[in-house]
Design a protein around this motif. Structure first.
Motif, mmCIF file in Angstrom:
data_model
loop_
_atom_site.group_PDB
_atom_site.id
_atom_site.type_symbol
_atom_site.label_atom_id
_atom_site.label_comp_id
_atom_site.label_asym_id
_atom_site.label_seq_id
_atom_site.Cartn_x
_atom_site.Cartn_y
_atom_site.Cartn_z
ATOM 1 N N VAL A 95 0.815 -1.102 -0.126
ATOM 2 C CA VAL A 95 -0.093 0.117 0.042
ATOM 3 C C VAL A 95 0.786 1.334 0.162
ATOM 4 O O VAL A 95 0.894 2.235 -0.727
ATOM 5 C CB VAL A 95 -0.810 -0.103 1.124
ATOM 6 N N MET A 96 1.946 1.168 0.713
ATOM 7 C CA MET A 96 2.618 2.350 0.816
ATOM 8 C C MET A 96 3.350 2.791 -0.399
ATOM 9 O O MET A 96 3.837 3.874 -0.834
ATOM 10 C CB MET A 96 3.623 2.221 1.996
ATOM 11 N N ARG A 97 3.884 1.865 -1.182
ATOM 12 C CA ARG A 97 4.381 1.884 -2.466
ATOM 13 C C ARG A 97 3.637 2.521 -3.250
ATOM 14 O O ARG A 97 4.165 3.180 -4.278
ATOM 15 C CB ARG A 97 5.011 0.555 -2.807
ATOM 16 N N ALA A 98 2.373 2.464 -3.407
ATOM 17 C CA ALA A 98 1.501 2.952 -4.195
ATOM 18 C C ALA A 98 0.479 4.076 -3.677
ATOM 19 O O ALA A 98 -0.635 4.396 -4.124
ATOM 20 C CB ALA A 98 0.369 1.784 -4.803
ATOM 21 N N LEU A 99 0.938 4.639 -2.409
ATOM 22 C CA LEU A 99 0.338 5.688 -1.950
ATOM 23 C C LEU A 99 0.016 6.980 -2.802
ATOM 24 O O LEU A 99 -1.292 7.270 -2.799
ATOM 25 C CB LEU A 99 1.189 6.142 -0.926
ATOM 26 N N LEU A 100 0.877 7.372 -3.588
ATOM 27 C CA LEU A 100 0.580 8.747 -4.221
ATOM 28 C C LEU A 100 -0.445 8.445 -5.642
ATOM 29 O O LEU A 100 -1.525 9.140 -5.514
ATOM 30 C CB LEU A 100 1.921 9.440 -4.800
ATOM 31 N N PRO A 101 -0.167 7.428 -6.302
ATOM 32 C CA PRO A 101 -1.372 6.976 -7.219
ATOM 33 C C PRO A 101 -2.727 6.844 -6.757
ATOM 34 O O PRO A 101 -3.663 7.217 -7.409
ATOM 35 C CB PRO A 101 -0.567 5.813 -7.891
ATOM 36 N N MET A 102 -2.529 6.143 -5.557
ATOM 37 C CA MET A 102 -4.149 5.779 -4.896
ATOM 38 C C MET A 102 -4.755 7.293 -4.536
ATOM 39 O O MET A 102 -5.982 7.367 -4.685
ATOM 40 C CB MET A 102 -3.843 5.059 -3.700
ATOM 41 N N LEU A 103 -3.867 8.240 -3.997
ATOM 42 C CA LEU A 103 -4.501 9.413 -3.471
ATOM 43 C C LEU A 103 -5.043 10.233 -4.664
ATOM 44 O O LEU A 103 -6.239 10.877 -4.671
ATOM 45 C CB LEU A 103 -3.557 10.141 -2.509
ATOM 46 N N ALA A 104 -4.208 10.250 -5.914
ATOM 47 C CA ALA A 104 -4.496 10.930 -6.913
ATOM 48 C C ALA A 104 -5.948 10.110 -7.624
ATOM 49 O O ALA A 104 -6.944 10.853 -7.957
ATOM 50 C CB ALA A 104 -3.626 10.746 -8.084
ATOM 51 N N ALA A 105 -6.063 8.708 -7.618
ATOM 52 C CA ALA A 105 -7.274 8.349 -8.191
ATOM 53 C C ALA A 105 -8.280 8.429 -7.177
ATOM 54 O O ALA A 105 -9.471 8.679 -7.785
ATOM 55 C CB ALA A 105 -6.983 6.685 -8.329
ATOM 56 N N LEU A 106 -8.158 8.490 -5.979
ATOM 57 C CA LEU A 106 -9.197 8.708 -4.947
ATOM 58 C C LEU A 106 -9.945 10.313 -5.234
ATOM 59 O O LEU A 106 -11.160 10.165 -5.337
ATOM 60 C CB LEU A 106 -8.813 8.688 -3.393
ATOM 61 N N VAL A 107 -9.129 11.092 -5.518
ATOM 62 C CA VAL A 107 -9.536 12.422 -5.539
ATOM 63 C C VAL A 107 -10.460 12.605 -6.964
ATOM 64 O O VAL A 107 -11.636 13.023 -6.952
ATOM 65 C CB VAL A 107 -8.657 13.509 -5.530
ATOM 66 N N SER A 108 -9.741 12.158 -7.990
ATOM 67 C CA SER A 108 -10.504 12.203 -9.364
ATOM 68 C C SER A 108 -11.759 11.405 -9.315
ATOM 69 O O SER A 108 -12.723 11.763 -9.713
ATOM 70 C CB SER A 108 -9.304 11.805 -10.338
ATOM 71 N N GLY A 109 -11.569 10.077 -8.770
ATOM 72 C CA GLY A 109 -12.643 9.219 -8.643
ATOM 73 C C GLY A 109 -13.966 9.700 -7.909
ATOM 74 O O GLY A 109 -15.071 9.583 -8.425
ATOM 75 N N CYS A 110 -13.567 10.337 -6.950
ATOM 76 C CA CYS A 110 -14.665 10.689 -6.013
ATOM 77 C C CYS A 110 -15.517 12.359 -6.703
ATOM 78 O O CYS A 110 -16.487 12.217 -6.803
ATOM 79 C CB CYS A 110 -14.271 11.313 -4.745
ATOM 80 N N THR A 111 -14.431 12.811 -7.200
ATOM 81 C CA THR A 111 -14.849 14.179 -7.932
ATOM 82 C C THR A 111 -15.778 13.597 -9.229
ATOM 83 O O THR A 111 -16.890 14.480 -9.448
ATOM 84 C CB THR A 111 -13.820 15.226 -8.446
ATOM 85 N N VAL A 112 -15.401 12.759 -10.010
ATOM 86 C CA VAL A 112 -16.213 12.454 -11.030
ATOM 87 C C VAL A 112 -17.598 11.889 -10.717
ATOM 88 O O VAL A 112 -18.693 12.045 -11.217
ATOM 89 C CB VAL A 112 -15.214 11.568 -12.052
ATOM 90 N N ALA A 113 -17.515 10.858 -9.444
ATOM 91 C CA ALA A 113 -18.789 10.393 -9.285
ATOM 92 C C ALA A 113 -19.900 11.365 -8.781
ATOM 93 O O ALA A 113 -21.040 11.184 -9.061
ATOM 94 C CB ALA A 113 -18.554 9.111 -8.177
#
Length: 238
Positions: A95-113
């Motif tokens: 999880v820690m290795r993919a933290l930054l891509p996860m945060l970017a996907a989270l914000v964009s996904g939540c915003t689009v939804a």
């Protein structure tokens, strides 16, 4: 016939009846899903809903009566969500290795939804109360219903929309990811958890523990972020 009717009247007044019907319906649905090789279209939640709905229709049982007996399942949504922290801890290094891509996907996904639900709803002339109920459709039902009720929406309608979103996501995620050529289970799991909450997360765990772990992370983070973003989005996009 009168004796059978009397037995049914007695059972219908027993709170555990509808809890039992719910559990049996899911067990039957899960057997059907397993027999299909866990094909995404044969979703156990969808089948269980169909079975339970058929029973309620045939017996003429109102929703309030059913929920009064089966609400223990609703109560367990909270603990079940918390338990998802266990695989998160076991895979914390990944999880820690993919933290930054996860945060970017989270914000964009939540915003689009949120943005798509609100803008499309207003473009189609849907009443504001329905738009409020629709906005948190991509988060787990316990959180979504709370958000909807606090903002003046209909929690029952929100619960229906949440389930429809989850089932649709769980059915589409595997063929969609394969068609797009996405093989990374972290990305696949995070996407379905973000868009299809608990139902999608359950599907992700059927495919891969890593996918399920990242789906659980996305589901939890999206619930937190959506609770903050919904009132802001409704105000900004009004």
């Amino acid at each position: 016939m009168s004796g059978e009717f009397a037995v049914w009247v007695y059972l219908a007044r027993t709170p555990l009846l509808w809890l039992t019907v719910t559990l049996v319906a899911y067990l039957v649905a899960d057997r059907i899903s397993a027999a299909s090789g866990r094909h995404p279209v044969v979703n156990p939640v969808l089948i269980a809903i169909a079975i339970t709905g058929t029973v309620l229709t045939l017996t003429g049982t109102p929703w309030a009566t059913y929920f009064a007996g089966a609400q223990f399942v609703h109560f367990l949504l909270g603990p079940a969500t918390v338990v998802l922290a266990m695989p998160l801890y076991e895979h914390r290094a990944t999880v820690m290795r993919a933290l930054l891509p996860m945060l970017a996907a989270l914000v964009s996904g939540c915003t689009v939804a949120l943005g798509s639900a609100i803008l499309l709803g207003r473009a189609l002339g849907i009443p504001e109360s329905v738009i409020v109920s629709l906005s948190p459709k991509s988060v787990t039902s316990g959180v979504a219903m709370g958000i909807s009720e606090a903002l003046g929406g209909d929690p029952t309608l929100t619960a229906v929309l949440v389930m429809l979103t989850g089932i649709t996501g769980a059915i589409l995620v595997t063929p969609l990811m394969q068609a797009l050529g996405i093989r990374d289970m972290r990305a696949r799991g995070f996407a379905v958890g973000l868009a299809a909450h608990g139902v999608g997360t359950a599907r992700a765990f059927q495919v891969s523990e890593v996918a399920g772990t990242f789906a659980g992370i996305a589901m939890g983070l999206n619930a937190f972020l959506t609770a903050i973003f919904v009132p802001l989005a409704l105000r900004i996009l009004s």
